[in-house]
Scaffold this active site. Structure first.
Site, PDB file in Angstrom:
ATOM      1  N   CYS A  97      54.886 -38.032 -63.357  1.00 20.68           N
ATOM      2  CA  CYS A  97      55.439 -38.566 -62.110  1.00 20.68           C
ATOM      3  C   CYS A  97      54.502 -38.412 -60.920  1.00 20.68           C
ATOM      4  CB  CYS A  97      56.770 -37.888 -61.809  1.00 20.68           C
ATOM      5  SG  CYS A  97      57.907 -37.896 -63.211  1.00 20.68           S
ATOM      6  N   HIS A 104      59.189 -35.439 -52.876  1.00 24.43           N
ATOM      7  CA  HIS A 104      59.296 -35.942 -54.251  1.00 24.43           C
ATOM      8  C   HIS A 104      60.769 -36.035 -54.634  1.00 24.43           C
ATOM      9  CE1 HIS A 104      58.145 -36.707 -58.383  1.00 24.43           C
ATOM     10  NE2 HIS A 104      58.884 -35.684 -58.793  1.00 24.43           N
ATOM     11  N   LYS A 122      63.882 -41.846 -53.175  1.00 21.13           N
ATOM     12  CA  LYS A 122      64.437 -42.002 -54.531  1.00 21.13           C
ATOM     13  C   LYS A 122      65.946 -42.116 -54.497  1.00 21.13           C
ATOM     14  CE  LYS A 122      60.711 -39.639 -57.069  1.00 21.13           C
ATOM     15  NZ  LYS A 122      59.884 -39.250 -55.901  1.00 21.13           N
ATOM     16  N   HIS A 175      64.038 -43.064 -59.633  1.00 19.89           N
ATOM     17  CA  HIS A 175      62.742 -42.418 -59.857  1.00 19.89           C
ATOM     18  C   HIS A 175      61.823 -43.360 -60.623  1.00 19.89           C
ATOM     19  CE1 HIS A 175      59.672 -39.637 -60.497  1.00 19.89           C
ATOM     20  NE2 HIS A 175      60.305 -38.636 -61.096  1.00 19.89           N
ATOM     21  N   PHE A 216      55.949 -33.667 -64.647  1.00 20.52           N
ATOM     22  CA  PHE A 216      56.017 -32.822 -65.829  1.00 20.52           C
ATOM     23  C   PHE A 216      54.591 -32.443 -66.251  1.00 20.52           C
ATOM     24  CE2 PHE A 216      60.326 -34.277 -67.832  1.00 20.52           C
ATOM     25  CZ  PHE A 216      60.992 -33.709 -66.767  1.00 20.52           C
TER      26      PHE A 216
END
Length: 401
Positions: A159, A297, A326, A331, A390
């Protein structure tokens, strides 16, 4: 080092088929999240996603589109808009580069073609499968579109990929390795497998009865993120090159910070995020008090939002106005960092910060100033855009006028 300025903007998102419509929808507080009508969605607990409002095939001819994965189509649509917005600069091809990140790449092609093999239809697998599924496909096709011979690079950092692409591109400009760089992120992974896999992790919201209110960063009732798709691309130039040709400058990438948490494959790490923000400030030559805005984020997960709010407060304090778009788009995985960066830069340019949608009651553990209710109109001298992925990938970008 040379300054990296933004001269072109392009996007295709769940809120609009171009950047102006997307930005207008963000300021209006609209949601692009809808119910997934595909039959496969009935098998999974999360049946909602932020899908493109305008299909790429509306502007890409059919004969061209059939050779491209959806993620490549999106990248071309956004890049064409950004290139046009930049005024289609005349530049030596060897001084023109492309850096477009993605988290997964051509997942839809790979999975659909494999299903054909399982169905005994191996002879019908497309000969274009490999160019369609490879993660470097978006950057490669954009480089061919523009004749860019200064390198076509592809950060693949989950991401954080779109934001990392912009950081890399800015360094190419600053280190005099390119005069113009087309950069950003693209992602197209609203698919049975990816949705099921995220659902098995219990990472997705299950508010299927109310898609538009499902993504709710910082809200005390948030229950997971909403999958989205899209692309966001910017054109970066050296300030010298842009001014010499009389280009309009939207803003500049003043600094970037990239860290790795080296702690957990999926869990957020406030320490690594704090270091990324601090590195970006140092790179930009700014202090925490210079930052008026943070595009978070903030994916709407219970643990992630708290960790990031802690990092922001530690690195910058509680004075910057924080937003999380978002809440409206879902996302966009590898494209999310690029779209978030674009939002932060537009807030610097226009003096207005989108409000977080669906934030009815802020989590008491969130100790930052979150824009809620209506867009916050205020001077933004500098903004930070965060993007975390991640694998422990942490990227922060700083934008100034």
């Amino acid at each position: 080092m040379r300054e990296a300025v933004v001269t072109g903007l392009g996007a295709t998102t769940p809120l609009g088929g171009d950047l102006p419509s997307t930005w207008a929808a963000l300021l209006a507080g609209k949601s692009g999240v809808t119910l997934i009508e595909d039959e496969w969605a009935a098998e999974i607990p999360s049946r909602i996603a932020g899908r493109l409002l305008v299909e790429p095939t509306e502007s890409i001819p059919r004969h061209e589109a059939r050779r491209l994965d959806r993620v490549e189509q999106m990248a071309l649509v956004a890049s064409r808009e950004a290139w046009k917005d930049a005024g289609e600069p005349e530049v030596d091809p060897v001084r023109l580069a492309v850096v477009i990140g993605t988290g997964i790449g051509g997942a839809i092609t790979m999975l659909e073609q494999y299903e054909m093999i399982l169905d005994g239809k191996a002879r019908r697998v497309s000969p274009n499968t490999i160019p369609m599924l490879m993660p470097n496909g978006p950057s490669a096709y954009v480089s061919m579109e523009l004749g860019a011979k200064g390198g076509a690079r592809t950060p693949v950092s989950a991401c954080a990929a779109g934001a990392e692409a912009i950081a890399f591109a800015a360094d190419l400009i600053r280190l005099n390795k390119a005069d113009v760089v087309v950069t950003g992120g693209a992602e197209a992974c609203v698919h049975h497998l990816t949705m099921t896999a995220f659902a098995q992790m219990r990472a997705l919201s299950t508010r299927n009865d109310s898609p538009a209110t499902a993504s709710r960063p910082f809200d005390v009732t948030r229950d997971g993120f909403v999958m989205g798709e899209g692309a966001a691309v910017i054109v970066l130039e050296s300030e010298e090159f842009a001014k010499a040709r009389g280009a309009r400058i939207h803003g500049r990438v003043a600094g970037s910070g990239i860290t790795s948490s080296a702690a957990h494959i999926t869990a957020s790490d406030p320490e690594g995020q704090t270091r990324a923000i601090g590195m970006a400030l140092t790179d930009a030559g700014l202090t925490p008090l210079d930052i008026d805005h943070v595009h978070a984020h903030a994916t709407s997960t219970p643990q992630g939002d708290v960790a990031e709010a802690e990092a922001i407060a530690t690195a910058l304090g509680t004075h910057p106005v924080v937003t999380a778009t978002k809440s409206m788009t879902g996302h966009l995985i590898g494209a999310s960092g690029a779209l978030g960066a674009m939002s932060a830069m537009l807030s610097v340019r226009d003096g207005i910060i989108p409000a977080v949608l669906n934030l009815n009651e802020i989590d008491p553990e969130i100790k930052v100033d979150v824009a809620v209710g209506a867009p916050r109109e205020t001077q933004v001298r500098a903004a930070v855009a965060n993007s975390f992925g991640f694998g422990g990938h942490n990227v922060s970008l700083v934008f100034t006028p």
